[in-house]
Design an enzyme around this catalytic site. Structure first.
Site, PDB file in Angstrom:
ATOM      1  N   MET A   1       5.126  -5.889  -1.732  1.00 58.08           N
ATOM      2  CA  MET A   1       4.066  -5.549  -0.812  1.00 58.08           C
ATOM      3  C   MET A   1       3.717  -4.078  -0.963  1.00 58.08           C
ATOM      4  SD  MET A   1       5.190  -7.426   2.663  1.00 58.08           S
ATOM      5  CE  MET A   1       4.535  -9.030   3.025  1.00 58.08           C
ATOM      6  N   CYS A   2       2.470  -3.782  -1.042  1.00 56.68           N
ATOM      7  CA  CYS A   2       1.976  -2.408  -1.157  1.00 56.68           C
ATOM      8  C   CYS A   2       2.127  -1.880  -2.587  1.00 56.68           C
ATOM      9  CB  CYS A   2       2.647  -1.452  -0.180  1.00 56.68           C
ATOM     10  SG  CYS A   2       2.651  -2.021   1.522  1.00 56.68           S
ATOM     11  N   ARG A   3       1.361  -0.863  -2.889  1.00 59.13           N
ATOM     12  CA  ARG A   3       1.450  -0.098  -4.132  1.00 59.13           C
ATOM     13  C   ARG A   3       1.326   1.354  -3.743  1.00 59.13           C
ATOM     14  NH1 ARG A   3       3.506  -2.986  -8.155  1.00 59.13           N
ATOM     15  NH2 ARG A   3       4.729  -3.335  -6.257  1.00 59.13           N
TER      16      ARG A   3
ATOM     17  N   ASN B   1      -3.759  -5.949  -1.600  1.00 58.22           N
ATOM     18  CA  ASN B   1      -3.340  -4.853  -0.727  1.00 58.22           C
ATOM     19  C   ASN B   1      -4.562  -4.329   0.031  1.00 58.22           C
ATOM     20  OD1 ASN B   1      -0.457  -4.592  -1.716  1.00 58.22           O
ATOM     21  ND2 ASN B   1      -1.594  -4.388  -3.627  1.00 58.22           N
TER      22      ASN B   1
ATOM     23  N   ASN C   1       7.155   0.899   0.015  1.00 60.50           N
ATOM     24  CA  ASN C   1       6.693  -0.320  -0.646  1.00 60.50           C
ATOM     25  C   ASN C   1       7.797  -1.345  -0.505  1.00 60.50           C
ATOM     26  OD1 ASN C   1       5.774  -2.321  -2.404  1.00 60.50           O
ATOM     27  ND2 ASN C   1       6.565  -1.264  -4.203  1.00 60.50           N
TER      28      ASN C   1
END
Length: 251
Positions: A1-3, A41, A115
């Site tokens: 999840m997320c960058r 995202n 992240n």
């Protein structure tokens, strides 16, 4: 999840890292190449950067997808900085915190991003939350796992822990309380970068001019990109990158 991505080196336009490369953070918001959890995202984004002579970073954060924000393209075109940190968010759980839940989180000279996700959130971290002073809990910027993780890291920084140690000890404590959590952290004070690889990808790129970029995934196909092994602490200055294995918590 997320960058997320952090850059340290001679000043350059933020767009040279965040929007121009073929697999920049902008593109990673809808088409990441190495994201293992989640696909889009679009739950917020942010960037923090340092102006010359000012140790306190500026931030620009919004609650929606970065591709829908026309001001972001203008901002990263004209802002130049030697150190910056940016992130696009895929929320662990739906919430109403808006941009307050979008990284980077900030306090004093620090910028921070997470992240990953905490297993069993929020109950799993109740014992760790109880160790924080009440003022830290009242000062939480959002009701998400990343905000509490930031509070735990920040407490260690304020108690005098070096950046790498603050991240490593927080990872150990959270991994013990919530096994299976993904805890890739990214932290900068404008002069150095510290990061952890714990359950998700982490890459770094160094250049001959003293540039160092640390990111969830490469933003281009430069062969100099290197992947940090899982369970690793990365610390970087303008002259050196150090990788240190992280120990699993005792069971």
């Amino acid at each position: 999840m997320c960058r997320h991505v952090a850059h340290l080196g001679p000043p350059l336009a933020l767009r040279d890292v965040l929007t121009v490369p073929p697999h920049s953070l902008l593109r990673q918001s809808w088409a990441p190449r190495r994201q293992r959890h989640g696909t889009v995202n679009a739950d917020g984004f942010g960037v923090g950067w340092y102006a010359e002579g000012d140790p306190t970073p500026a931030r620009y954060r919004r609650p929606g997808p970065v591709w829908a924000d026309l001001s972001f393209a203008d901002l990263v075109r004209v802002v130049r900085s030697g150190t910056f940190l940016a992130a696009v968010r895929d929320a662990t759980e739906p919430g109403a915190d808006g941009e307050a839940a979008a990284a980077p989180f900030a306090a004093g000279p620090w910028l921070f991003s997470h992240n990953g996700a905490v297993t069993g959130w929020p109950r799993a971290l109740a014992p760790l939350a109880a160790t924080l002073p009440a003022v830290d809990l009242l000062d939480l910027q959002a009701r998400c796992d990343a905000a509490l993780l930031w509070a735990l890291v920040l407490r260690r920084l304020r108690d005098g822990d070096p950046p790498g140690e603050a991240l490593a000890e927080t990872v150990r404590a959270v991994a013990e309380a919530a096994p299976g959590s993904r805890l890739n952290f990214l932290l900068t004070d404008g002069r150095s970068i510290a990061a952890t690889a714990w359950g998700d990808t982490l890459w770094y790129l160094t250049g001959p001019d003293g540039r160092t970029t640390v990111a969830s995934e490469p933003y281009d196909d430069d062969p100099r990109w290197r992947e940090a092994p899982d369970r690793t602490l990365l610390t970087a200055t303008r002259t050196d990158v150090l990788l240190t294995p992280l120990k699993e918590p005792c069971t």
